[in-house]
Design an enzyme around this catalytic site. Structure first.
Site, PDB file in Angstrom:
ATOM      1  N   GLU A  23       0.841  -1.211   0.000  1.00  0.00           N
ATOM      2  CA  GLU A  23       0.000   0.000   0.000  1.00  0.00           C
ATOM      3  C   GLU A  23       0.875   1.260   0.000  1.00  0.00           C
ATOM      4  O   GLU A  23       0.565   2.256  -0.653  1.00  0.00           O
ATOM      5  CB  GLU A  23      -0.911   0.028   1.234  1.00  0.00           C
ATOM      6  CG  GLU A  23      -1.863  -1.146   1.373  1.00  0.00           C
ATOM      7  CD  GLU A  23      -1.256  -2.288   2.159  1.00  0.00           C
ATOM      8  OE1 GLU A  23      -0.067  -2.609   1.975  1.00  0.00           O
ATOM      9  OE2 GLU A  23      -1.991  -2.895   2.953  1.00  0.00           O
ATOM     10  N   ARG A  55      12.239 -23.902  -6.642  1.00  0.00           N
ATOM     11  CA  ARG A  55      13.304 -23.637  -5.669  1.00  0.00           C
ATOM     12  C   ARG A  55      13.386 -22.140  -5.382  1.00  0.00           C
ATOM     13  O   ARG A  55      13.498 -21.712  -4.245  1.00  0.00           O
ATOM     14  CB  ARG A  55      14.654 -24.128  -6.208  1.00  0.00           C
ATOM     15  CG  ARG A  55      14.740 -25.642  -6.300  1.00  0.00           C
ATOM     16  CD  ARG A  55      16.109 -26.088  -6.749  1.00  0.00           C
ATOM     17  NE  ARG A  55      16.181 -27.547  -6.817  1.00  0.00           N
ATOM     18  CZ  ARG A  55      17.275 -28.199  -7.191  1.00  0.00           C
ATOM     19  NH1 ARG A  55      18.369 -27.528  -7.533  1.00  0.00           N
ATOM     20  NH2 ARG A  55      17.283 -29.513  -7.232  1.00  0.00           N
ATOM     21  N   GLY A  70      14.937 -37.728  -1.265  1.00  0.00           N
ATOM     22  CA  GLY A  70      14.763 -39.100  -1.708  1.00  0.00           C
ATOM     23  C   GLY A  70      13.697 -39.859  -0.913  1.00  0.00           C
ATOM     24  O   GLY A  70      13.007 -39.323  -0.056  1.00  0.00           O
ATOM     25  N   SER A  89       9.340 -40.213   5.565  1.00  0.00           N
ATOM     26  CA  SER A  89       9.174 -39.698   6.940  1.00  0.00           C
ATOM     27  C   SER A  89       8.168 -38.547   6.958  1.00  0.00           C
ATOM     28  O   SER A  89       7.312 -38.472   7.839  1.00  0.00           O
ATOM     29  CB  SER A  89      10.525 -39.242   7.494  1.00  0.00           C
ATOM     30  OG  SER A  89      11.117 -38.300   6.624  1.00  0.00           O
TER      31      SER A  89
HETATM   32  N1  LIG Z   1      16.584 -37.234 -11.741  1.00  0.00           N
HETATM   33  C1  LIG Z   1      15.686 -36.197 -11.702  1.00  0.00           C
HETATM   34  C2  LIG Z   1      15.593 -35.402 -10.549  1.00  0.00           C
HETATM   35  N2  LIG Z   1      16.394 -35.679  -9.479  1.00  0.00           N
HETATM   36  C3  LIG Z   1      16.410 -34.932  -8.408  1.00  0.00           C
HETATM   37  C4  LIG Z   1      17.392 -35.234  -7.315  1.00  0.00           C
HETATM   38  O1  LIG Z   1      16.975 -34.573  -6.128  1.00  0.00           O
HETATM   39  C5  LIG Z   1      18.775 -34.697  -7.655  1.00  0.00           C
HETATM   40  O2  LIG Z   1      19.564 -34.789  -6.503  1.00  0.00           O
HETATM   41  C6  LIG Z   1      18.746 -33.207  -7.942  1.00  0.00           C
HETATM   42  O3  LIG Z   1      18.044 -32.926  -9.086  1.00  0.00           O
HETATM   43  C7  LIG Z   1      20.175 -32.747  -8.218  1.00  0.00           C
HETATM   44  O4  LIG Z   1      20.228 -31.462  -7.714  1.00  0.00           O
HETATM   45  P1  LIG Z   1      20.989 -30.305  -8.529  1.00  0.00           P
HETATM   46  O5  LIG Z   1      20.354 -30.284  -9.888  1.00  0.00           O
HETATM   47  O6  LIG Z   1      22.452 -30.721  -8.578  1.00  0.00           O
HETATM   48  O7  LIG Z   1      20.739 -29.075  -7.724  1.00  0.00           O
HETATM   49  N3  LIG Z   1      14.678 -34.394 -10.504  1.00  0.00           N
HETATM   50  C8  LIG Z   1      13.891 -34.100 -11.589  1.00  0.00           C
HETATM   51  O8  LIG Z   1      13.088 -33.175 -11.536  1.00  0.00           O
HETATM   52  N4  LIG Z   1      13.981 -34.868 -12.739  1.00  0.00           N
HETATM   53  C9  LIG Z   1      14.856 -35.893 -12.829  1.00  0.00           C
HETATM   54  O9  LIG Z   1      14.909 -36.536 -13.888  1.00  0.00           O
HETATM   55  N1  LIG Z   2       3.313  -7.503   3.610  1.00  0.00           N
HETATM   56  C1  LIG Z   2       2.218  -6.730   3.913  1.00  0.00           C
HETATM   57  C2  LIG Z   2       1.494  -6.941   5.111  1.00  0.00           C
HETATM   58  N2  LIG Z   2       1.886  -7.913   5.983  1.00  0.00           N
HETATM   59  C3  LIG Z   2       1.358  -7.975   7.348  1.00  0.00           C
HETATM   60  O1  LIG Z   2       2.201  -7.205   8.208  1.00  0.00           O
HETATM   61  C4  LIG Z   2       3.075  -8.090   8.955  1.00  0.00           C
HETATM   62  C5  LIG Z   2       4.521  -7.626   8.811  1.00  0.00           C
HETATM   63  O2  LIG Z   2       4.607  -6.296   9.296  1.00  0.00           O
HETATM   64  P1  LIG Z   2       6.045  -5.558   9.240  1.00  0.00           P
HETATM   65  O3  LIG Z   2       6.928  -6.311  10.187  1.00  0.00           O
HETATM   66  O4  LIG Z   2       5.714  -4.133   9.650  1.00  0.00           O
HETATM   67  O5  LIG Z   2       6.517  -5.636   7.796  1.00  0.00           O
HETATM   68  C6  LIG Z   2       2.880  -9.467   8.335  1.00  0.00           C
HETATM   69  O6  LIG Z   2       3.027 -10.478   9.309  1.00  0.00           O
HETATM   70  C7  LIG Z   2       1.436  -9.407   7.825  1.00  0.00           C
HETATM   71  O7  LIG Z   2       0.505  -9.635   8.868  1.00  0.00           O
HETATM   72  N3  LIG Z   2       0.398  -6.175   5.388  1.00  0.00           N
HETATM   73  C8  LIG Z   2       0.046  -5.155   4.539  1.00  0.00           C
HETATM   74  O8  LIG Z   2      -0.867  -4.402   4.870  1.00  0.00           O
HETATM   75  N4  LIG Z   2       0.697  -4.957   3.351  1.00  0.00           N
HETATM   76  C9  LIG Z   2       1.774  -5.697   3.015  1.00  0.00           C
HETATM   77  O9  LIG Z   2       2.341  -5.463   1.944  1.00  0.00           O
HETATM   78 ZN   LIG Z   3       0.925  -2.857   5.949  1.00  0.00          ZN
END
Ligand SMILES: Nc1c(/N=C/[C@H](O)[C@H](O)[C@H](O)COP(=O)(O)O)[nH]c(=O)[nH]c1=O
Ligand SMILES: Nc1c(N[C@@H]2O[C@H](COP(=O)(O)O)[C@@H](O)[C@H]2O)[nH]c(=O)[nH]c1=O
Ligand SMILES: [Zn+2]
Length: 362
Positions: A52, A184, A293, A299
């Site tokens: 805002e 990522r 993996g 888990s």
């Molecule tokens: N083997 C495949 C994958 N394999 C994913 C595994 O987590 C592998 O360790 C990471 O991709 C390697 O990480 P980095 O690229 O070195 O950062 N993931 C995919 O999306 N496709 C596939 O074919």
């Molecule tokens: N990013 C965002 C909001 N974020 C709100 O404010 C908190 C963070 O406050 P501060 O530590 O002051 O940045 C956050 O936990 C969420 O509740 N609010 C809004 O009006 N507009 C914004 O763009």
């Molecule tokens: Zn705000």
């Protein structure tokens, strides 16, 4: 334009900053007067101005008598920045359209009250679903103080993550693998088990043609088996946190810290996922991408400790009863006990299928 179209503009601004505002939510705002957009903005970084503030600054004095569209209820408290509700009131805004309200107990409803007591007309719920979907990780984090967990797995059409020999590069094609790097970029942290490190020696950095933010790397390694020479230790583009159990070697911990890694030593001999997530929440990790993996996925799977899952499926059949599955461990004994998902989105990424699903609560 209709009010929904102005809110969609604000939402596209918010979606554009997804992943870079943690532990704050991604928020967008648009100021409109007599059918013209006179200001817009997004929250760019925690600790900096809110959406805002940027939008009203761009509108300047023209904001008097204008409408404000904002994707989250304006805040009403002093966090790292002053309350937006006060600024909106003092800028002469006539009407405020809000997509969704902030569940943050310090905020929820108070922002609306402040606006209404300043004589501003408030309408809540414009494009609410799209805003709630974008803000789901933030809402989860505020409610649980633990990261919103998305699991990612890449499988062949017969559900394998590698050949029985362990060979796995590559299952999915370049466009799908690039899409993983967008995931990522959007996440505060990425988590794998030490077996993946020993097998693949991954970098776990974000490598996109146009650049991208690297997530913090979290390695689950109960007995600190990770080699000091592993890529995730030697590569300094991102921080690396190694999580170990209480019995792990102190010397190895020291060596890893000396090599530049952080170590979280749990109070328990094994790594309990709920405890791990509390620790990561304390590190203000709001979104966590679990790249497995099989053992690590199992888990999280066993504990139902994930909210979303992204499955990339390649048009390949590898076969082999010994070929690894995305979820190792014992599994559930009956279909009734299976984890229920909702398929939110199914799309083609090049030749591969990308399935985005949410775990059904309850
Ligand atoms: N083997 C495949 C994958 N394999 C994913 C595994 O987590 C592998 O360790 C990471 O991709 C390697 O990480 P980095 O690229 O070195 O950062 N993931 C995919 O999306 N496709 C596939 O074919
Ligand atoms: N990013 C965002 C909001 N974020 C709100 O404010 C908190 C963070 O406050 P501060 O530590 O002051 O940045 C956050 O936990 C969420 O509740 N609010 C809004 O009006 N507009 C914004 O763009
Ligand atoms: Zn705000």
């Amino acid at each position: 334009m209709l009010k929904e179209q102005y809110m969609e503009l604000a939402l596209s601004l918010a979606e554009g900053v997804k992943g870079q505002t943690s532990p704050n939510p991604p928020v967008g705002a648009v100021v409109v007067k007599d059918g013209r957009v006179i200001g817009m903005g997004a929250h760019l970084k925690a600790g900096e101005a809110h959406a805002e503030v940027h939008a009203l600054r761009a509108a300047g004095k023209e904001a008097a008598g204008a409408d404000l569209y904002v994707t989250l209820e304006p805040c009403s408290h002093y966090g790292k920045t002053p309350p937006c509700a006060n600024l909106v009131a003092s800028s002469g805004i006539k009407r405020v359209f809000i997509a969704t309200v902030d569940p943050n107990p310090r905020v929820s409803g108070k922002g609306v009250q402040k606006l209404e007591s300043a004589g501003i007309e408030v309408e809540i719920g414009v494009c609410r679903e799209r805003a709630d979907r974008l803000l789901e990780p933030f809402f989860h984090f505020i409610q649980h103080q633990t990261p919103f967990v998305t699991m990612k797995t890449a499988i062949t059409a017969d559900g394998k993550t590698a050949a029985y020999t362990g060979h796995s590069r590559w299952i999915t094609d370049q466009p799908a693998r690039e899409d993983v790097h967008c995931l990522r970029h959007e996440h505060d942290a990425i988590l794998v088990g030490v077996n993946t490190v020993l097998q693949d020696n991954p970098l776990l950095t974000t490598r996109l043609p146009h650049g991208g933010k690297h997530p913090i790397r979290v390695i689950l390694d109960t007995h600190l088996r990770i080699p000091i020479t592993a890529n995730v230790i030697e590569n300094k583009e991102a921080d690396t946190i190694i999580v170990c159990g209480s019995e792990a070697s102190l010397d190895k911990e020291e060596a890893l810290i000396a090599a530049g890694a952080d170590v979280i030593r749990l109070e328990t001999a094994d790594i309990h996922i709920p405890l791990l997530l509390e620790k990561l929440g304390e590190e203000e990790i709001m979104t966590l991408l679990v790249e497995g993996g099989g053992e690590v996925n199992a888990s999280f799977f066993q504990e139902k400790a994930f909210q979303r899952i992204v499955i990339y499926m390649a048009p390949k059949l590898i076969g082999g009863k010994m070929a690894p599955t995305p979820f190792a461990g014992e599994g559930f004994p009956t279909m009734d006990e299976s984890i229920q998902l909702v398929f939110d989105k199914v799309e083609m990424i090049g030749q591969d299928i990308k399935i985005t699903a949410s775990r059904k609560e309850g």
